[in-house]
Design an enzyme around this catalytic site. Structure first.
Site, short mmCIF file in Angstrom:
data_model
loop_
_atom_site.label_atom_id
_atom_site.label_comp_id
_atom_site.label_asym_id
_atom_site.label_seq_id
_atom_site.Cartn_x
_atom_site.Cartn_y
_atom_site.Cartn_z
N SER A 1 0.85 -1.19 0.00
CA SER A 1 0.00 0.00 0.00
C SER A 1 0.89 1.25 0.00
O SER A 1 1.68 1.42 -0.94
CB SER A 1 -0.95 -0.04 1.20
OG SER A 1 -1.99 0.87 1.05
N HIS B 1 -7.53 -5.61 -1.15
CA HIS B 1 -6.38 -4.90 -0.57
C HIS B 1 -5.89 -5.60 0.69
O HIS B 1 -4.76 -5.38 1.12
CB HIS B 1 -6.79 -3.46 -0.25
CG HIS B 1 -5.65 -2.52 -0.04
ND1 HIS B 1 -4.73 -2.23 -1.02
CD2 HIS B 1 -5.27 -1.80 1.06
CE1 HIS B 1 -3.84 -1.36 -0.56
NE2 HIS B 1 -4.15 -1.09 0.70
#
Length: 672
Positions: free
Chosen positions: A523, A637
């Site tokens: 990320s 994610h």
């Protein structure tokens, strides 16, 4: 006995406890034990432990995922959330065990059950599509359902990394009668609502919601009181911040909640404790002078994020509240008076990620992790301060595994700011030997590494690497100024903090081989990995996970892009495209010579896979080698934390193999 080092496949063996809940009499705790079964599927089972007993007892078993246990007010029943019918629904069972009974049958599932004080009702939440009601039942019409020919989107927030494509779905609240199963809707409209808590007299439900004129553009979250008998709602906050987890004082005269008031930063503002006096209408921030983050902000990779947060838990006399606080890589429990005086109750170099409190028994049950413990329960006697470990879920497994103990470090960055972190020696470390080092960078950026268990770090240590992990500017735990310092400066001082960490490790630890450095992150950590290999050829290999490479495109494809970019980069593609491009690592591809492994989930809505595709294709087209691209079908994610277990293991294997190819670690002899 010779122990071995951690492997990627050991993920299948790890267990942890979470969401402890003390019974109304304070003598028994129910909790969730999470594991991975022989089919490599997650399992969540409910356990109860009488505090006077020696061992816990399983309430649920088998191929189920049972979570969110909550006691009925008289302690005779437990509600919980289970997917045993196919979707998450609210179930009931006798507190002594037995066959559970399904209470809700909502088409898209139900969650967060909260008992009314008299035990007659349970408030819960469910996602409803436009025109759908709580009476549209699970499974109805499924045989005739076909893929839609067209989907008409009118909202900006039409997808979520947590829930996938929402389109027109909104989270609504209802009551279900425990005996009859009759459901009464409490909310409706084009807004999302989150259940909070019941008033002690059962007449009001405190909730949070964004019911502003344009929720896509106005990102506030307000506290409301809903009258159970019907009538006008009461709005307590002023749409000038985000507020969560409302809890009532025992006398019903005050409400506490966690949140922040900010017109500038949505994500980069520390959460504080607020109290609303229902008689005077006055709202007070009781931690206004305390420069810490309320709540657990610690990053780990064994426990999935999103554990139920107890919020601010009142003492019976209403004079103080118990909360989790994150500071300097630790999270602990503090008692905070209404005057703002804070006293640490549960501390140490560890990560408290959940707790339950009983005033009469003067007992806290805390869910705790540290660098050697994935997650267990501890009982703390508030009268004596004595602490007792209630579970030791990984005792047998760790009897055969050698773990590396992190060493805390603190150093001065190039501009004089202090930066905090840790370094792991390789498993089997021998004085005088030189070892490759991997710099790990956390996501967020507003989160923090800390004293918690990290499977990936232990795997790399077992493979012969030193592991360096720090909290650069932007991290929680070091005050609000430190946390906000990266906003508008991604790749600036935060990059220098990371490079200062590497300089410090190379100078301070003679076992670090300065010629064999690697870098990895996910990320924001992936973004910074991309940025670093575009700035320097110092690293022999890089691994970038679920990253960002182009802020211009991220703006329109991420579920949070259009407002996250405005806050974090302080630019948008129309008023300042030059700034967005300046902070985009793809701009630096011509400088990238470091072997780079790119990994990404195909259903990542937070940092969509187009970010990985752009970087990969550009590197390939520019003749940059070597670069490799690994895609994980169906992964969001949260791939590395709560994703498919087999994909998580594959990701770790790819990571270890990539570093081994370019950094040639010396594998400790105990692994042979």
């Amino acid at each position: 006995m010779t122990k071995r080092g951690m492997t990627a496949e050991d993920l299948y063996q790890l267990k942890y406890a979470s969401d402890p809940q003390l019974s109304p009499d304070g003598r028994t705790v129910v909790y969730v034990e999470t594991s991975i079964d022989e089919e490599h599927a997650y399992r969540n089972h409910l356990y109860v432990r009488e505090l006077a007993a020696a061992e816990p007892r399983a309430l649920t078993t088998g191929a189920v995922r049972d979570t969110y246990p909550r006691w009925s007010p008289d302690g005779s029943q437990l509600s919980f959330v289970s997917k045993r019918s196919g979707t998450s629904q609210v179930w009931l069972m006798d507190a002594t065990g037995g066959e559970p009974r399904q209470l809700t049958f909502c088409k898209a599932g139900a969650s967060t059950p909260i008992w009314s004080p008299d035990g007659r009702y349970i408030a819960f939440s469910a996602l409803l599509d436009r025109g759908e009601t709580f009476h549209d039942r699970e499974g109805e019409g499924e045989k005739k359902a076909t893929a839609p020919k067209v989907i008409h989107v009118e909202r900006m927030k039409y997808k979520s990394d947590d829930h996938g494509y929402l389109y027109e779905k909104t989270r609504q609240l209802a009551l279900v009668d425990v005996q009859s199963g009759e459901i009464t809707a409490l909310t409706d409209g084009p807004y999302h609502h989150t259940v909070g808590s019941w008033s002690p007299d059962g007449q009001w439900l405190a909730i949070t919601a964004n019911r502003t004129e344009n929720p896509d553009m106005q990102h506030s979250l307000d506290v409301y009181l809903i009258p159970i008998a019907g009538g006008e709602w009461k709005k307590l906050t002023s749409s000038n911040g985000t507020f969560f987890y409302p809890t009532w004082s025992a006398d019903g005269k005050k409400l506490a909640y966690i949140g922040s008031v900010s017109e500038t930063y949505l994500n980069a503002t520390q959460k504080k404790v607020w109290v609303y006096d229902l008689e005077s209408g006055q709202q007070t921030c009781v931690t206004a002078d305390w420069d810490v983050q309320i709540g657990d902000s610690t990053i780990g990779d064994v426990r999935s994020p999103g554990h139920p947060n107890p919020g601010a838990v009142w003492t019976e006399d209403g004079s103080a509240l118990y909360v989790i606080v994150s500071e300097r890589g630790n999270s602990g429990i503090y008692r905070v008076s209404l005057g703002g005086e804070a006293t640490r109750i549960v501390g140490g170099n560890r990560n408290v990620y959940g707790f339950t409190f009983h005033e009469q028994q003067q007992t806290v049950i805390a869910a705790i992790s540290d660098p050697l413990i994935p997650g267990d329960l501890y009982q703390i006697d508030l009268t004596t301060g004595a602490e007792r470990r209630l579970t030791e879920l990984n005792r047998d497994f760790f009897a055969d595994v050698e773990l590396s103990v992190p060493e805390e470090i603190e150093f001065t960055a190039q501009d004089g700011w202090n930066v905090h972190g840790w370094i792991l020696k390789p498993v089997g470390y021998q004085p005088g030997e030189k070892y490759p080092l991997v710099l790990q960078i956390h996501g967020g950026p507003h989160s923090m590494y800390g004293n918690t268990f990290f499977h990936e770090f232990q795997l790399l240590a077992a493979k012969g690497y030193a592991v360096l992990y720090t909290n650069p500017r932007g991290s929680f735990g070091y005050g609000e100024r430190f946390m906000q310092a990266c906003c508008g400066d991604y790749g600036g001082k935060d990059y220098l903090d990371l490079m200062s960490a590497v300089d410090y490790a190379c100078a301070q630890f003679d076992f670090v081989d300065e010629s064999r450095l690697g870098v990895a992150g996910g990320s924001y950590g992936g973004l910074m990995t991309n940025w670093i290999v575009g700035q320097t050829n110092r690293f022999k290999a890089g691994v970038t996970d679920r990253s960002i490479c182009n802020w211009m495109s991220f703006y329109g494809v991420s579920d949070i892009g259009y407002y996250f970019s405005a806050e974090e980069i302080q630019a948008n593609p129309f008023t300042n495209p030059e700034k967005m491009w300046h902070h985009s690592p793809i701009r630096l591809v011509a400088n990238m010579e470091t072997p780079l492994l790119i990994m990404h989930g195909e259903q990542d809505h937070r940092c969509p896979i187009d970010q990985a595709e752009q970087l990969y294709i550009t590197l390939k087209h520019q003749g940059k080698a070597p670069v490799s691209f690994v895609r994980f079908p169906g992964a969001s994610h949260e791939l590395s934390r709560s994703g498919d277990p087999e994909q998580r293991v594959l990701r770790l294997q790819y990571t270890a193999d990539w570093f081994a190819t370019y950094m040639e670690p010396k594998v400790p002899s105990l692994q042979q």
